[in-house]
Design a protein around this motif. Sequence first.
Motif, mmCIF file in Angstrom:
data_model
loop_
_atom_site.group_PDB
_atom_site.id
_atom_site.type_symbol
_atom_site.label_atom_id
_atom_site.label_comp_id
_atom_site.label_asym_id
_atom_site.label_seq_id
_atom_site.Cartn_x
_atom_site.Cartn_y
_atom_site.Cartn_z
ATOM 1 N N GLY A 44 -9.743 43.087 -90.403
ATOM 2 C CA GLY A 44 -9.375 44.503 -90.342
ATOM 3 C C GLY A 44 -8.654 44.873 -89.056
ATOM 4 N N TYR A 45 -8.849 46.114 -88.672
ATOM 5 C CA TYR A 45 -8.105 46.723 -87.573
ATOM 6 C C TYR A 45 -9.010 46.825 -86.344
ATOM 7 C CZ TYR A 45 -6.344 50.687 -84.854
ATOM 8 O OH TYR A 45 -5.927 51.496 -83.836
ATOM 9 N N VAL A 46 -8.459 46.545 -85.175
ATOM 10 C CA VAL A 46 -9.209 46.770 -83.934
ATOM 11 C C VAL A 46 -8.390 47.685 -83.023
ATOM 12 C CG1 VAL A 46 -10.275 45.738 -81.895
ATOM 13 C CG2 VAL A 46 -10.321 44.509 -84.071
ATOM 14 N N ALA A 47 -9.022 48.722 -82.515
ATOM 15 C CA ALA A 47 -8.394 49.620 -81.544
ATOM 16 C C ALA A 47 -8.966 49.338 -80.163
ATOM 17 C CB ALA A 47 -8.664 51.071 -81.906
ATOM 18 N N ILE A 48 -8.073 49.303 -79.174
ATOM 19 C CA ILE A 48 -8.472 49.227 -77.759
ATOM 20 C C ILE A 48 -8.207 50.610 -77.177
ATOM 21 C CG2 ILE A 48 -8.067 48.099 -75.543
ATOM 22 C CD1 ILE A 48 -6.826 45.760 -77.089
ATOM 23 N N ILE A 49 -9.260 51.299 -76.799
ATOM 24 C CA ILE A 49 -9.162 52.720 -76.468
ATOM 25 C C ILE A 49 -9.666 52.956 -75.046
ATOM 26 C CG2 ILE A 49 -10.043 55.014 -77.095
ATOM 27 C CD1 ILE A 49 -10.233 54.009 -79.991
ATOM 28 N N PRO A 50 -8.864 53.622 -74.200
ATOM 29 C CA PRO A 50 -9.350 53.928 -72.849
ATOM 30 C C PRO A 50 -10.637 54.753 -72.937
ATOM 31 C CG PRO A 50 -7.002 54.411 -73.030
ATOM 32 C CD PRO A 50 -7.502 54.116 -74.418
ATOM 33 N N GLY A 51 -11.654 54.293 -72.250
ATOM 34 C CA GLY A 51 -12.956 54.945 -72.319
ATOM 35 C C GLY A 51 -14.035 53.894 -72.167
ATOM 36 N N SER A 52 -15.197 54.163 -72.761
ATOM 37 C CA SER A 52 -16.299 53.209 -72.654
ATOM 38 C C SER A 52 -16.893 52.950 -74.025
ATOM 39 C CB SER A 52 -17.367 53.764 -71.721
ATOM 40 O OG SER A 52 -18.084 54.798 -72.373
ATOM 41 N N GLY A 53 -17.908 52.101 -74.062
ATOM 42 C CA GLY A 53 -18.601 51.834 -75.308
ATOM 43 C C GLY A 53 -19.192 53.085 -75.932
ATOM 44 N N PRO A 55 -14.465 47.065 -66.813
ATOM 45 C CA PRO A 55 -14.763 48.245 -67.635
ATOM 46 C C PRO A 55 -13.534 49.131 -67.789
ATOM 47 C CG PRO A 55 -15.685 48.498 -65.424
ATOM 48 C CD PRO A 55 -15.118 47.114 -65.493
ATOM 49 N N GLY A 56 -13.600 50.015 -68.768
ATOM 50 C CA GLY A 56 -12.530 50.992 -68.957
ATOM 51 C C GLY A 56 -11.963 51.031 -70.356
ATOM 52 N N LEU A 57 -12.409 50.108 -71.219
ATOM 53 C CA LEU A 57 -11.869 50.060 -72.575
ATOM 54 C C LEU A 57 -13.003 50.039 -73.593
ATOM 55 C CD1 LEU A 57 -9.141 47.321 -71.963
ATOM 56 C CD2 LEU A 57 -8.793 49.806 -72.086
ATOM 57 N N GLY A 58 -12.970 50.985 -74.517
ATOM 58 C CA GLY A 58 -13.848 50.949 -75.674
ATOM 59 C C GLY A 58 -13.123 50.269 -76.824
ATOM 60 N N LEU A 59 -13.877 49.559 -77.653
ATOM 61 C CA LEU A 59 -13.288 48.808 -78.766
ATOM 62 C C LEU A 59 -13.906 49.284 -80.070
ATOM 63 C CD1 LEU A 59 -13.704 45.337 -77.033
ATOM 64 C CD2 LEU A 59 -11.695 46.852 -76.944
ATOM 65 N N VAL A 60 -13.059 49.520 -81.050
ATOM 66 C CA VAL A 60 -13.541 49.940 -82.372
ATOM 67 C C VAL A 60 -12.893 49.046 -83.416
ATOM 68 C CG1 VAL A 60 -13.735 51.823 -84.031
ATOM 69 C CG2 VAL A 60 -13.719 52.342 -81.573
ATOM 70 N N ALA A 61 -13.715 48.332 -84.177
ATOM 71 C CA ALA A 61 -13.209 47.458 -85.242
ATOM 72 C C ALA A 61 -13.569 48.078 -86.594
ATOM 73 C CB ALA A 61 -13.824 46.065 -85.119
ATOM 74 N N SER A 83 -2.357 57.777 -58.657
ATOM 75 C CA SER A 83 -3.278 56.659 -58.795
ATOM 76 C C SER A 83 -3.016 55.929 -60.110
ATOM 77 C CB SER A 83 -4.726 57.132 -58.680
ATOM 78 O OG SER A 83 -5.576 56.013 -58.545
ATOM 79 N N VAL A 84 -3.891 55.008 -60.419
ATOM 80 C CA VAL A 84 -3.692 54.178 -61.607
ATOM 81 C C VAL A 84 -4.195 54.914 -62.847
ATOM 82 C CG1 VAL A 84 -3.856 52.069 -60.263
ATOM 83 C CG2 VAL A 84 -5.934 53.029 -61.263
ATOM 84 N N PRO A 85 -3.688 54.580 -64.021
ATOM 85 C CA PRO A 85 -4.152 55.249 -65.239
ATOM 86 C C PRO A 85 -5.577 54.830 -65.599
ATOM 87 C CG PRO A 85 -2.607 53.490 -65.790
ATOM 88 C CD PRO A 85 -2.646 53.577 -64.294
ATOM 89 N N GLY A 86 -6.205 55.614 -66.455
ATOM 90 C CA GLY A 86 -7.529 55.250 -66.952
ATOM 91 C C GLY A 86 -8.568 56.342 -66.798
ATOM 92 N N LEU A 87 -8.183 57.445 -66.123
ATOM 93 C CA LEU A 87 -9.156 58.516 -65.897
ATOM 94 C C LEU A 87 -8.564 59.859 -66.331
ATOM 95 C CD1 LEU A 87 -10.315 57.441 -62.315
ATOM 96 C CD2 LEU A 87 -11.522 57.039 -64.474
ATOM 97 N N GLY A 88 -9.280 60.546 -67.201
ATOM 98 C CA GLY A 88 -8.954 61.922 -67.533
ATOM 99 C C GLY A 88 -9.779 62.848 -66.640
ATOM 100 N N LEU A 89 -9.200 63.982 -66.282
ATOM 101 C CA LEU A 89 -9.868 64.920 -65.377
ATOM 102 C C LEU A 89 -10.007 66.268 -66.083
ATOM 103 C CD1 LEU A 89 -7.648 64.021 -62.302
ATOM 104 C CD2 LEU A 89 -9.858 63.005 -62.929
ATOM 105 N N VAL A 90 -11.191 66.852 -65.992
ATOM 106 C CA VAL A 90 -11.438 68.166 -66.586
ATOM 107 C C VAL A 90 -12.078 69.049 -65.528
ATOM 108 C CG1 VAL A 90 -12.559 69.464 -68.427
ATOM 109 C CG2 VAL A 90 -11.808 67.113 -68.862
ATOM 110 N N ALA A 91 -11.413 70.150 -65.190
ATOM 111 C CA ALA A 91 -11.949 71.101 -64.212
ATOM 112 C C ALA A 91 -12.370 72.373 -64.945
ATOM 113 C CB ALA A 91 -10.896 71.427 -63.158
#
Lengths: 366, 366
Positions: free
Chosen positions: A53-62, A195-201, B193-201
């Motif tokens: 299937g499909y895997v997404a690499i998404i900025p964020g966490s688990g 760290p920095g990437l959440g994965l969804v399959a 800075s480098v990408p990977g962080l969203g900011l919400v104020a």
Amino acid sequence: MAHLRNFTPGPVEVSDEVLAAQYGPQRLHVGPGFSQAYVRTTENLRKVFGTSGYVAIIPGSGTLANEIAISAMLDAGQTALILDAGYFSSILKWAVEGCGANAVLLPVADGNPADPEALRVALATRKIDLVCYTHVETSTGLQQPVEALAKVAQEAGVPVMVDSVSALGTCPAQMDDWGISIMTSGSQKGLESVPGLGLVAVADTAWARIEAKQSPRGAYTDILRWRDQLDAARDWHPSLTTMPVAAVYALDVAMNKILSEGLDTRYTRHVEARDFLCGAMEKLGLELQIVPGSRASGVTAIKTSGRFRSSDLVAALAAGHNIRIAGGFGANKEDVFRVAHMGDNAKVGVLRPVTDGVESFLEQQI
Amino acid sequence: MAHLRNFTPGPVEVSDEVLAAQYGPQRLHVGPGFSQAYVRTTENLRKVFGTSGYVAIIPGSGTLANEIAISAMLDAGQTALILDAGYFSSILKWAVEGCGANAVLLPVADGNPADPEALRVALATRKIDLVCYTHVETSTGLQQPVEALAKVAQEAGVPVMVDSVSALGTCPAQMDDWGISIMTSGSQKGLESVPGLGLVAVADTAWARIEAKQSPRGAYTDILRWRDQLDAARDWHPSLTTMPVAAVYALDVAMNKILSEGLDTRYTRHVEARDFLCGAMEKLGLELQIVPGSRASGVTAIKTSGRFRSSDLVAALAAGHNIRIAGGFGANKEDVFRVAHMGDNAKVGVLRPVTDGVESFLEQQI
């Protein structure tokens, strides 16, 4: 301050090659170079998730990956059953309720795996729209009988979501064969990257349910958008948003490392590392939190049995051995310590300083 | 392949100090060292957002920050008015609809800023629950009259959400003084800075509305959770999830760099850089996309006026000058080129190779 080798259950130590992949001037998240790395990494991840299937690499966490996966599968007002084996199981409840659905918790006995028969009974008793569980429960080192549980759900006609944040890369995952609709992970644990990437399959069979969702889908959190973006712009802009480019290149290198070793070899190595650690702890008279047969390949929880406070052991290993391990979770904080053996830490030679450190700590106790 | 100095509107070039802050072995997202860096960075961000309120640093991108901010302020079924000045304005619609609310678009005339009077009329005409707009529209280089628009909304009793992804760090933001409830940005543009962080104020005045939200709040995407986590565990685990630790340390260094220069000095430098670039382009007979007085401090869009294709200029600057600029957006793709002047690129000396490159490209045209 000396760097402490990190045996906490993630983020794990990362190899020099993976770290090096991050370094250098900024690179862009568009264009053929990045696109190839992104697509190649998703394809390598399919092998580890065991899906065509499909895997997404998404900025964020688990945690974000779990929210995306669960909200993809649930309409507001529907009901998810969560096998509650501890902290990381119960936070799946948070994601279920976060999308306006109802969560039913099926408790799992301490130290034991979830019972497929109990799941069968629960699914026969009331209408359930999704079954959710952790592959490995990070707080206790419990590895669930993922396949047997999925089969029960499948027989009941209920789709399955599995949080494999702590497990993926340390033990087999066969989404398609096991009948799992959607599965998540993160870059920084068993996959040995930063760290920095959440994965969804997403299994091919899950899209019909996902597309049928009626309640609001989110925006960035809508997995359909990620899939459609990849389909539309695979060669130039394969992801929905600005990516942490360095983290993707690091994961690309980590996936090459994992697949070069070979998945079977890798999983066997993790089992051997776990068995070495568990054997050494039992030899020291310490009791393990999880019954044999359900101990995770990537993290082990050991009871202090009232002989010491785990925080004292954690501090002693840091001060005397340059090793960082973790205490227990929640109510068990001082009664348990946890050692992760993921990636390059899943080697007898690497773990020996940990077991030696625990031994010398115990010798110094009265 | 030579590194092309990047004048596209983000991710921007990053200084060696900021890059260096990322390097080295993995560090943990818990403990006093990281917690201090995280909290310090949020406090520095408050100065740049111009608020005494709360700032969350969230793994993800500006698009995720927008989703989090908009869904915090809107219940399903409510209506948001979006000032539609181009691509990045219209994707706010996506976030509004993603949380089950309705989006009304108020079109902004090409090349011009939004008209506060038109907003006043629109707000008098129908019930609106939130006004949303981009601070700077990355696709055209339009800088909105943020304060004047916010005042109109405030007079109508409607809260304001501003997407400052492309603007923050290049020009003043005064959330509290301007009456903006919630404002977003990302780590990789004006903050250098480098990408990977969203900011919400979040302004202090916005919490009542946020807490009153009735429809599902999400989990990771629930800003209340981030605030509560910081309150509960500021010294040990200030964020809700595993953080891309290196990106936080990089942003910490970038914020120190920004505040050491001084905000006023920095903003003046950006204006001077913009004026230099705009002047040089006009001297070459090229027309700017945005009227004077509304040109962004961080990115400028220049019309090709049918004299050449922007993709040819982009290619020529890359091949002949090691410079990367951007084309136009959407329908304007070949009719516009864009040069970003954010951070260290906002200097006459740094921009001169770009203007020289454009000049020599034009000389080679028949």
